[in-house]
Design a protein around this motif. Sequence first.
Motif, PDB file in Angstrom:
ATOM      1  N   MET A  89       0.831  -1.208   0.000  1.00 60.19           N
ATOM      2  CA  MET A  89       0.000   0.000   0.000  1.00 60.19           C
ATOM      3  C   MET A  89       0.867   1.261   0.000  1.00 60.19           C
ATOM      4  SD  MET A  89      -3.042   1.060  -0.327  1.00 60.19           S
ATOM      5  CE  MET A  89      -4.204  -0.188   0.176  1.00 60.19           C
ATOM      6  N   GLU A  90       1.982   1.224   0.702  1.00 61.43           N
ATOM      7  CA  GLU A  90       2.890   2.373   0.678  1.00 61.43           C
ATOM      8  C   GLU A  90       3.462   2.551  -0.724  1.00 61.43           C
ATOM      9  OE1 GLU A  90       5.054   5.708   1.425  1.00 61.43           O
ATOM     10  OE2 GLU A  90       3.414   4.863   2.598  1.00 61.43           O
ATOM     11  N   LEU A  91       3.742   1.471  -1.401  1.00 62.72           N
ATOM     12  CA  LEU A  91       4.217   1.529  -2.778  1.00 62.72           C
ATOM     13  C   LEU A  91       3.149   2.192  -3.660  1.00 62.72           C
ATOM     14  CD1 LEU A  91       6.589   0.572  -4.586  1.00 62.72           C
ATOM     15  CD2 LEU A  91       5.256  -1.480  -5.004  1.00 62.72           C
ATOM     16  N   VAL A  92       1.896   1.839  -3.462  1.00 65.19           N
ATOM     17  CA  VAL A  92       0.791   2.442  -4.214  1.00 65.19           C
ATOM     18  C   VAL A  92       0.713   3.935  -3.912  1.00 65.19           C
ATOM     19  CG1 VAL A  92      -1.728   2.516  -4.420  1.00 65.19           C
ATOM     20  CG2 VAL A  92      -0.533   0.309  -4.411  1.00 65.19           C
ATOM     21  N   ARG A  93       0.853   4.301  -2.663  1.00 66.48           N
ATOM     22  CA  ARG A  93       0.796   5.728  -2.289  1.00 66.48           C
ATOM     23  C   ARG A  93       1.928   6.511  -2.945  1.00 66.48           C
ATOM     24  NH1 ARG A  93      -0.184   3.465   3.249  1.00 66.48           N
ATOM     25  NH2 ARG A  93      -2.443   3.427   3.444  1.00 66.48           N
ATOM     26  N   ARG A  94       3.118   5.913  -3.000  1.00 68.88           N
ATOM     27  CA  ARG A  94       4.248   6.576  -3.650  1.00 68.88           C
ATOM     28  C   ARG A  94       3.999   6.750  -5.141  1.00 68.88           C
ATOM     29  NH1 ARG A  94       9.692   4.180  -0.689  1.00 68.88           N
ATOM     30  NH2 ARG A  94       9.036   4.768   1.408  1.00 68.88           N
ATOM     31  N   ALA A  95       3.407   5.754  -5.764  1.00 73.97           N
ATOM     32  CA  ALA A  95       3.077   5.861  -7.190  1.00 73.97           C
ATOM     33  C   ALA A  95       2.015   6.942  -7.404  1.00 73.97           C
ATOM     34  CB  ALA A  95       2.589   4.515  -7.718  1.00 73.97           C
ATOM     35  N   GLN A  96       1.063   7.023  -6.511  1.00 76.79           N
ATOM     36  CA  GLN A  96       0.008   8.031  -6.610  1.00 76.79           C
ATOM     37  C   GLN A  96       0.600   9.439  -6.525  1.00 76.79           C
ATOM     38  OE1 GLN A  96      -2.826   8.019  -3.391  1.00 76.79           O
ATOM     39  NE2 GLN A  96      -4.392   9.042  -4.606  1.00 76.79           N
ATOM     40  N   ARG A  97       1.604   9.604  -5.687  1.00 79.81           N
ATOM     41  CA  ARG A  97       2.254  10.914  -5.532  1.00 79.81           C
ATOM     42  C   ARG A  97       3.266  11.186  -6.640  1.00 79.81           C
ATOM     43  NH1 ARG A  97       2.488   9.189   0.171  1.00 79.81           N
ATOM     44  NH2 ARG A  97       4.622   8.521  -0.239  1.00 79.81           N
ATOM     45  N   GLY A  98       3.490  10.217  -7.514  1.00 79.63           N
ATOM     46  CA  GLY A  98       4.442  10.400  -8.602  1.00 79.63           C
ATOM     47  C   GLY A  98       5.887  10.222  -8.186  1.00 79.63           C
ATOM     48  N   GLU A  99       6.120   9.571  -7.062  1.00 75.85           N
ATOM     49  CA  GLU A  99       7.479   9.389  -6.544  1.00 75.85           C
ATOM     50  C   GLU A  99       8.177   8.171  -7.138  1.00 75.85           C
ATOM     51  OE1 GLU A  99       7.061   9.172  -2.311  1.00 75.85           O
ATOM     52  OE2 GLU A  99       6.257  11.204  -2.165  1.00 75.85           O
ATOM     53  N   ILE A 100       7.448   7.386  -7.908  1.00 74.65           N
ATOM     54  CA  ILE A 100       8.015   6.173  -8.478  1.00 74.65           C
ATOM     55  C   ILE A 100       7.574   6.073  -9.938  1.00 74.65           C
ATOM     56  CG2 ILE A 100       6.084   4.784  -7.640  1.00 74.65           C
ATOM     57  CD1 ILE A 100       8.062   2.482  -7.286  1.00 74.65           C
ATOM     58  N   ASP A 101       8.494   5.671 -10.784  1.00 74.97           N
ATOM     59  CA  ASP A 101       8.225   5.493 -12.206  1.00 74.97           C
ATOM     60  C   ASP A 101       7.152   4.419 -12.390  1.00 74.97           C
ATOM     61  OD1 ASP A 101       9.057   5.657 -15.140  1.00 74.97           O
ATOM     62  OD2 ASP A 101       9.417   3.533 -14.682  1.00 74.97           O
ATOM     63  N   HIS A 102       6.244   4.637 -13.330  1.00 67.88           N
ATOM     64  CA  HIS A 102       5.129   3.704 -13.525  1.00 67.88           C
ATOM     65  C   HIS A 102       5.620   2.300 -13.878  1.00 67.88           C
ATOM     66  CE1 HIS A 102       1.027   2.445 -14.220  1.00 67.88           C
ATOM     67  NE2 HIS A 102       1.449   1.865 -15.330  1.00 67.88           N
ATOM     68  N   GLY A 103       6.591   2.199 -14.759  1.00 70.38           N
ATOM     69  CA  GLY A 103       7.122   0.888 -15.143  1.00 70.38           C
ATOM     70  C   GLY A 103       7.722   0.152 -13.958  1.00 70.38           C
ATOM     71  N   GLU A 104       8.455   0.883 -13.132  1.00 72.20           N
ATOM     72  CA  GLU A 104       9.041   0.278 -11.935  1.00 72.20           C
ATOM     73  C   GLU A 104       7.945  -0.136 -10.952  1.00 72.20           C
ATOM     74  OE1 GLU A 104      12.258   1.299  -8.386  1.00 72.20           O
ATOM     75  OE2 GLU A 104      11.779   2.825  -9.879  1.00 72.20           O
ATOM     76  N   PHE A 105       6.918   0.700 -10.834  1.00 71.53           N
ATOM     77  CA  PHE A 105       5.774   0.406  -9.961  1.00 71.53           C
ATOM     78  C   PHE A 105       5.124  -0.918 -10.361  1.00 71.53           C
ATOM     79  CE2 PHE A 105       1.051   1.247  -9.477  1.00 71.53           C
ATOM     80  CZ  PHE A 105       0.996   0.994  -8.116  1.00 71.53           C
ATOM     81  N   VAL A 106       4.838  -1.073 -11.648  1.00 68.29           N
ATOM     82  CA  VAL A 106       4.204  -2.297 -12.131  1.00 68.29           C
ATOM     83  C   VAL A 106       5.141  -3.489 -11.922  1.00 68.29           C
ATOM     84  CG1 VAL A 106       3.308  -3.482 -14.183  1.00 68.29           C
ATOM     85  CG2 VAL A 106       2.709  -1.081 -13.760  1.00 68.29           C
ATOM     86  N   ALA A 107       6.424  -3.312 -12.217  1.00 72.14           N
ATOM     87  CA  ALA A 107       7.387  -4.411 -12.037  1.00 72.14           C
ATOM     88  C   ALA A 107       7.464  -4.833 -10.571  1.00 72.14           C
ATOM     89  CB  ALA A 107       8.763  -3.991 -12.542  1.00 72.14           C
ATOM     90  N   LEU A 108       7.467  -3.868  -9.668  1.00 67.25           N
ATOM     91  CA  LEU A 108       7.506  -4.197  -8.240  1.00 67.25           C
ATOM     92  C   LEU A 108       6.248  -4.960  -7.826  1.00 67.25           C
ATOM     93  CD1 LEU A 108       8.991  -0.894  -6.789  1.00 67.25           C
ATOM     94  CD2 LEU A 108      10.043  -3.152  -6.679  1.00 67.25           C
ATOM     95  N   LEU A 109       5.093  -4.509  -8.285  1.00 65.31           N
ATOM     96  CA  LEU A 109       3.846  -5.193  -7.920  1.00 65.31           C
ATOM     97  C   LEU A 109       3.806  -6.618  -8.479  1.00 65.31           C
ATOM     98  CD1 LEU A 109       1.172  -2.371  -8.332  1.00 65.31           C
ATOM     99  CD2 LEU A 109       2.133  -3.280  -6.205  1.00 65.31           C
ATOM    100  N   LYS A 110       4.374  -6.823  -9.654  1.00 70.44           N
ATOM    101  CA  LYS A 110       4.392  -8.169 -10.241  1.00 70.44           C
ATOM    102  C   LYS A 110       5.228  -9.130  -9.408  1.00 70.44           C
ATOM    103  CE  LYS A 110       3.845  -7.026 -15.120  1.00 70.44           C
ATOM    104  NZ  LYS A 110       4.532  -7.006 -16.419  1.00 70.44           N
ATOM    105  N   ASN A 111       6.248  -8.612  -8.758  1.00 65.82           N
ATOM    106  CA  ASN A 111       7.175  -9.465  -8.020  1.00 65.82           C
ATOM    107  C   ASN A 111       7.018  -9.370  -6.506  1.00 65.82           C
ATOM    108  OD1 ASN A 111       8.888 -10.544 -10.271  1.00 65.82           O
ATOM    109  ND2 ASN A 111       9.092  -8.356 -10.649  1.00 65.82           N
ATOM    110  N   TRP A 112       5.992  -8.688  -6.050  1.00 66.58           N
ATOM    111  CA  TRP A 112       5.793  -8.461  -4.610  1.00 66.58           C
ATOM    112  C   TRP A 112       5.373  -9.749  -3.913  1.00 66.58           C
ATOM    113  CZ3 TRP A 112       7.331  -3.904  -2.883  1.00 66.58           C
ATOM    114  CH2 TRP A 112       7.086  -3.591  -1.543  1.00 66.58           C
ATOM    115  N   ARG A 113       5.797  -9.914  -2.688  1.00 68.41           N
ATOM    116  CA  ARG A 113       5.333 -11.030  -1.855  1.00 68.41           C
ATOM    117  C   ARG A 113       4.205 -10.495  -0.980  1.00 68.41           C
ATOM    118  NH1 ARG A 113      11.064 -12.002  -0.759  1.00 68.41           N
ATOM    119  NH2 ARG A 113      11.769 -13.445  -2.336  1.00 68.41           N
ATOM    120  N   TYR A 114       2.997 -10.781  -1.396  1.00 63.05           N
ATOM    121  CA  TYR A 114       1.819 -10.260  -0.694  1.00 63.05           C
ATOM    122  C   TYR A 114       1.491 -11.134   0.504  1.00 63.05           C
ATOM    123  CZ  TYR A 114       1.276  -7.629  -4.980  1.00 63.05           C
ATOM    124  OH  TYR A 114       1.498  -6.791  -6.048  1.00 63.05           O
ATOM    125  N   ASP A 115       1.090 -10.466   1.580  1.00 66.88           N
ATOM    126  CA  ASP A 115       0.592 -11.181   2.750  1.00 66.88           C
ATOM    127  C   ASP A 115      -0.828 -11.642   2.442  1.00 66.88           C
ATOM    128  OD1 ASP A 115       2.928 -10.467   4.030  1.00 66.88           O
ATOM    129  OD2 ASP A 115       2.013  -8.795   5.138  1.00 66.88           O
TER     130      ASP A 115
END
Length: 160
Positions: A89-115
């Motif tokens: 969720m913090e990663l999503v908030r950072r993407a919403q604020r434009g603090e993270i590149d969209h491609g990197e955001f998607v790549a991180l979400l694809k490889n995230w270990r979700y609880d």
Amino acid sequence: MEHEEMVDMTTINDTAEQLRELANLHRRRELIEETIEQRILTLWRAGGWSLQELGAAIGKRASQVSRIIARLEEQSVSLADARRTITAMELVRRAQRGEIDHGEFVALLKNWRYDPKYTVHDESDDWEIADNSFDAVYHAYVGLDLLTAEEYEEIQKAGT
């Protein structure tokens, strides 16, 4: 006068459709480029291939392949660091604020270990969001419109 307006609307609709098609082609190209880069990294890590051989396969110089590998290796390290320090969720908030590149955001979400989502099996389950669960991806897609349908599906498939 009415006929002129209809012609303009047709042009606008055609233009909008053409722009959507262009955007879809661009997304597919990005996905193909990402796939190629991941394959380069996989082959490089497996060993047995030189930078020259990998470059020849994709029409790039060895120095370009070296930079691709270095960038992907650095992203792997930043992914590991991100998983230790922030939630999805913090990663999503950072993407919403434009603090993270969209491609990197998607790549991180694809490889995230979700609880796993915590459930108590009552009405409150629908309202509770686990910050490090797939709820964050759903919120990014439905609530914030940070992901396309295709990206959401790719992330969902990568997590299964």
